[in-house]
Design an enzyme around this catalytic site. Sequence first.
Site, short mmCIF file in Angstrom:
data_model
loop_
_atom_site.label_atom_id
_atom_site.label_comp_id
_atom_site.label_asym_id
_atom_site.label_seq_id
_atom_site.Cartn_x
_atom_site.Cartn_y
_atom_site.Cartn_z
N ASP A 183 5.16 4.38 -3.39
CA ASP A 183 3.56 4.59 -3.91
C ASP A 183 2.86 4.63 -2.61
O ASP A 183 3.03 4.51 -1.42
CB ASP A 183 3.49 3.04 -4.57
CG ASP A 183 2.12 2.96 -5.18
OD1 ASP A 183 1.65 4.05 -5.69
OD2 ASP A 183 1.36 2.06 -4.62
N ASP B 281 -1.42 4.23 -2.78
CA ASP B 281 -2.46 2.99 -2.77
C ASP B 281 -1.91 1.65 -2.89
O ASP B 281 -1.18 1.40 -3.82
CB ASP B 281 -3.33 3.37 -3.99
CG ASP B 281 -4.30 4.57 -3.59
OD1 ASP B 281 -5.16 4.54 -2.66
OD2 ASP B 281 -4.08 5.52 -4.53
#
Length: 269
Positions: free
Chosen positions: A13, A15
């Site tokens: 991922d 953020d």
Amino acid sequence: MLDTALYDAYFFDLDGTIFIGDRLLPGVGKTFAALRANEKKIMFLTNTTVQTRADCQARLEKLGLCVEREEIMTAAYAAGLYFQQQADSARVLVVGERELAAELASFQIRQVQAPSQATHVLVGMDRTFTYEKLLLAADALRNGAKLIVANPDPVCPVPGGAIPDTGALAQAIETAGGATVWAMTGKPSRFYAEQVFQQLNVRPEQCLMVGDRLETDILLGKNSGMKTALVLTGVTTCHELERAGIRPDFVLPTLDGSAHDRQEQQQCR
């Protein structure tokens, strides 16, 4: 430090896992360098709809990570793939920012403004969301359009807190339009997982999914047969993990892997 030799492919991922704002998180550079040295397949999996893949690539390179555009999958790009593969004649009313519209345009998906013309409503994060946009989307749904949601994220982490994300807007549109979500294109959908497996030509059991959200990153991995690693640098806290019903295979306070971090990891179990 994250084991960089055990799997064939590593999915991250962005953020809350790789960066927050303009700050690279601890251990990321060292982990990334080790994966490159071991010639591992890498892909960055993000639910963003307010950045194109090119935007994500530029942001990562600004932070010192050299990546190819094909190593990035966004929920916006996945939406384009969805319409290309499953509804290429769709007429889409987009609730989102210009980057979401741009990704759809790259697939030559027709976009419309009038609710009466729409066969689908696509919802992404929209920091210019208004009552008028809510009304247009709700009208389209009542006219029979299908509701497609880019991701279920209620908030997006930013320096100092969080801001409303796609999931919050989608719930308002769903309620106002009296409809239910027809499909989701981002994490943790099976469609999203299938796209990245196909792109890298890997089997799920060969992959590790690393992220900061239980309900998207970790659930994506678990639902699709990957091993999962939760990092506590983003949305999910140690306390929330203890109460949650979703259990990752590994828990890392950061990707750095210091002795202090390993002690904290033990306390989370």
